[in-house]
Design a protein around this motif. Structure first.
Motif, mmCIF file in Angstrom:
data_model
loop_
_atom_site.group_PDB
_atom_site.id
_atom_site.type_symbol
_atom_site.label_atom_id
_atom_site.label_comp_id
_atom_site.label_asym_id
_atom_site.label_seq_id
_atom_site.Cartn_x
_atom_site.Cartn_y
_atom_site.Cartn_z
ATOM 1 N N PHE A 1 -17.654 23.606 9.397
ATOM 2 C CA PHE A 1 -17.331 25.028 9.525
ATOM 3 C C PHE A 1 -15.891 25.291 9.086
ATOM 4 O O PHE A 1 -15.620 26.212 8.317
ATOM 5 C CB PHE A 1 -17.527 25.506 10.969
ATOM 6 C CG PHE A 1 -16.999 26.887 11.197
ATOM 7 C CD1 PHE A 1 -17.725 27.993 10.783
ATOM 8 C CD2 PHE A 1 -15.753 27.091 11.797
ATOM 9 C CE1 PHE A 1 -17.230 29.280 10.979
ATOM 10 C CE2 PHE A 1 -15.257 28.366 11.990
ATOM 11 C CZ PHE A 1 -16.000 29.464 11.581
ATOM 12 N N THR A 2 -14.966 24.474 9.560
ATOM 13 C CA THR A 2 -13.550 24.657 9.233
ATOM 14 C C THR A 2 -13.314 24.494 7.736
ATOM 15 O O THR A 2 -12.569 25.268 7.133
ATOM 16 C CB THR A 2 -12.684 23.653 10.022
ATOM 17 O OG1 THR A 2 -12.942 23.830 11.406
ATOM 18 C CG2 THR A 2 -11.212 23.850 9.754
ATOM 19 N N PHE A 3 -13.939 23.493 7.135
ATOM 20 C CA PHE A 3 -13.789 23.266 5.695
ATOM 21 C C PHE A 3 -14.308 24.477 4.915
ATOM 22 O O PHE A 3 -13.679 24.925 3.961
ATOM 23 C CB PHE A 3 -14.547 21.998 5.290
ATOM 24 C CG PHE A 3 -14.277 21.547 3.879
ATOM 25 C CD1 PHE A 3 -13.116 20.876 3.564
ATOM 26 C CD2 PHE A 3 -15.195 21.789 2.876
ATOM 27 C CE1 PHE A 3 -12.858 20.449 2.268
ATOM 28 C CE2 PHE A 3 -14.954 21.373 1.574
ATOM 29 C CZ PHE A 3 -13.779 20.695 1.284
ATOM 30 N N ILE B 1 -18.033 21.191 13.490
ATOM 31 C CA ILE B 1 -16.750 21.907 13.493
ATOM 32 C C ILE B 1 -15.988 21.632 12.201
ATOM 33 O O ILE B 1 -15.408 22.534 11.604
ATOM 34 C CB ILE B 1 -15.909 21.512 14.727
ATOM 35 C CG1 ILE B 1 -16.552 22.077 15.988
ATOM 36 C CG2 ILE B 1 -14.472 22.001 14.595
ATOM 37 C CD1 ILE B 1 -15.922 21.583 17.278
ATOM 38 N N GLY B 2 -16.009 20.381 11.749
ATOM 39 C CA GLY B 2 -15.332 20.032 10.500
ATOM 40 C C GLY B 2 -15.931 20.755 9.311
ATOM 41 O O GLY B 2 -15.210 21.269 8.454
ATOM 42 N N TYR C 1 -14.773 27.692 6.166
ATOM 43 C CA TYR C 1 -13.994 28.877 6.510
ATOM 44 C C TYR C 1 -12.620 28.859 5.839
ATOM 45 O O TYR C 1 -12.124 29.876 5.385
ATOM 46 C CB TYR C 1 -13.832 28.964 8.031
ATOM 47 C CG TYR C 1 -13.078 30.181 8.496
ATOM 48 C CD1 TYR C 1 -13.702 31.421 8.535
ATOM 49 C CD2 TYR C 1 -11.748 30.087 8.888
ATOM 50 C CE1 TYR C 1 -13.012 32.542 8.957
ATOM 51 C CE2 TYR C 1 -11.052 31.204 9.308
ATOM 52 C CZ TYR C 1 -11.693 32.433 9.347
ATOM 53 O OH TYR C 1 -11.004 33.541 9.760
ATOM 54 N N GLY C 2 -12.025 27.672 5.763
ATOM 55 C CA GLY C 2 -10.703 27.524 5.158
ATOM 56 C C GLY C 2 -10.743 27.362 3.651
ATOM 57 O O GLY C 2 -9.716 27.084 3.041
ATOM 58 N N THR D 1 -2.347 26.087 11.309
ATOM 59 C CA THR D 1 -3.254 26.516 12.375
ATOM 60 C C THR D 1 -2.484 26.762 13.667
ATOM 61 O O THR D 1 -2.718 27.754 14.358
ATOM 62 C CB THR D 1 -4.356 25.459 12.609
ATOM 63 O OG1 THR D 1 -5.103 25.316 11.406
ATOM 64 C CG2 THR D 1 -5.279 25.858 13.738
ATOM 65 N N CYS E 1 -3.997 30.226 2.146
ATOM 66 C CA CYS E 1 -3.296 30.400 3.413
ATOM 67 C C CYS E 1 -2.190 31.428 3.199
ATOM 68 O O CYS E 1 -1.394 31.310 2.267
ATOM 69 C CB CYS E 1 -2.699 29.070 3.860
ATOM 70 S SG CYS E 1 -1.879 29.174 5.446
ATOM 71 N N SER F 1 -2.806 22.035 7.215
ATOM 72 C CA SER F 1 -3.766 22.783 8.029
ATOM 73 C C SER F 1 -3.411 22.689 9.504
ATOM 74 O O SER F 1 -3.528 23.673 10.244
ATOM 75 C CB SER F 1 -5.189 22.307 7.775
ATOM 76 O OG SER F 1 -5.350 20.961 8.142
#
Length: 189
Positions: free
Chosen positions: A45-47, A42-43, A49-50, A115, A66, A111
């Motif tokens: 993916f988030t890194f 998840i980390g 995607y963001g 979020t 953002c 974040s």
């Protein structure tokens, strides 16, 4: 025993190798490994995607990843500091360790706030980050402002200290805001 005698059944069998068995993992250890893998996934993916890697750069466009920060990026482009300073120059300490500790701290809390939508609009600078910005002003303009500063600030009250703050009087130097009307959101020109 004669040399031509056939070997016995035991001698004709290849030697049996003992197989080493791995120790069995407890359910807790398996659950821990699964949770660690899930968290890492998840980390990662988030890194990705963001666009997390862009925040490690010195490119101001990274700050505008953002949508909440787009207004601040746009106002910086119209500011007097656009050609001489980028986001990191004003909003991060100039030493290597302080820079990345502040990036990590701000990145995590930004974040989290963005979020979950838990932030003030317009965004308000925290006192610690205001102090960093203040030090950046004093560092870049030291030849001009240091002779104007008192030798000691320990005995000064809060109001006097605020009057000595660069961002107190020059709040729109890095971000040029134009008020629309009372109660309306600030916008860039």
């Amino acid at each position: 025993m004669p040399e031509d005698a056939p070997p016995s059944a035991e001698e004709s069998q290849p030697p049996v190798k003992k197989v080493k068995r791995l120790p069995r993992l407890s359910r807790g250890a398996v659950a821990f490994c699964l949770m660690l893998g899930l968290l890492a996934g998840i980390g990662t993916f988030t890194f990705g995607y963001g666009k997390g890697a862009s925040y490690l750069s010195n490119d101001p466009q990274g700050c505008a990843n953002c949508h909440v920060m787009q207004e601040y990026y746009d106002t910086w482009q119209h500011s007097s500091h656009h050609h001489v300073a980028v986001c990191n120059d004003c909003h991060l300490p100039h030493d290597f360790i302080g820079k990345y500790v502040t990036k990590a701290d701000n990145g995590f809390f930004h974040s989290l706030a963005f979020t979950f939508g838990n932030y003030h609009d317009p965004i308000q600078i925290k006192p610690r980050n205001r102090e960093i910005t203040e030090h950046a002003c004093l560092d870049c303009h030291k030849d001009f402002v240091h002779p104007l500063l008192p030798p000691e600030t320990e005995g000064l009250n809060k109001q006097d200290l605020e009057m000595l703050s660069c961002v107190h009087c020059h709040a729109d130097v890095g971000h040029v805001f134009r008020p629309m009307s009372s109660g309306a959101r600030r916008e860039s020109p």
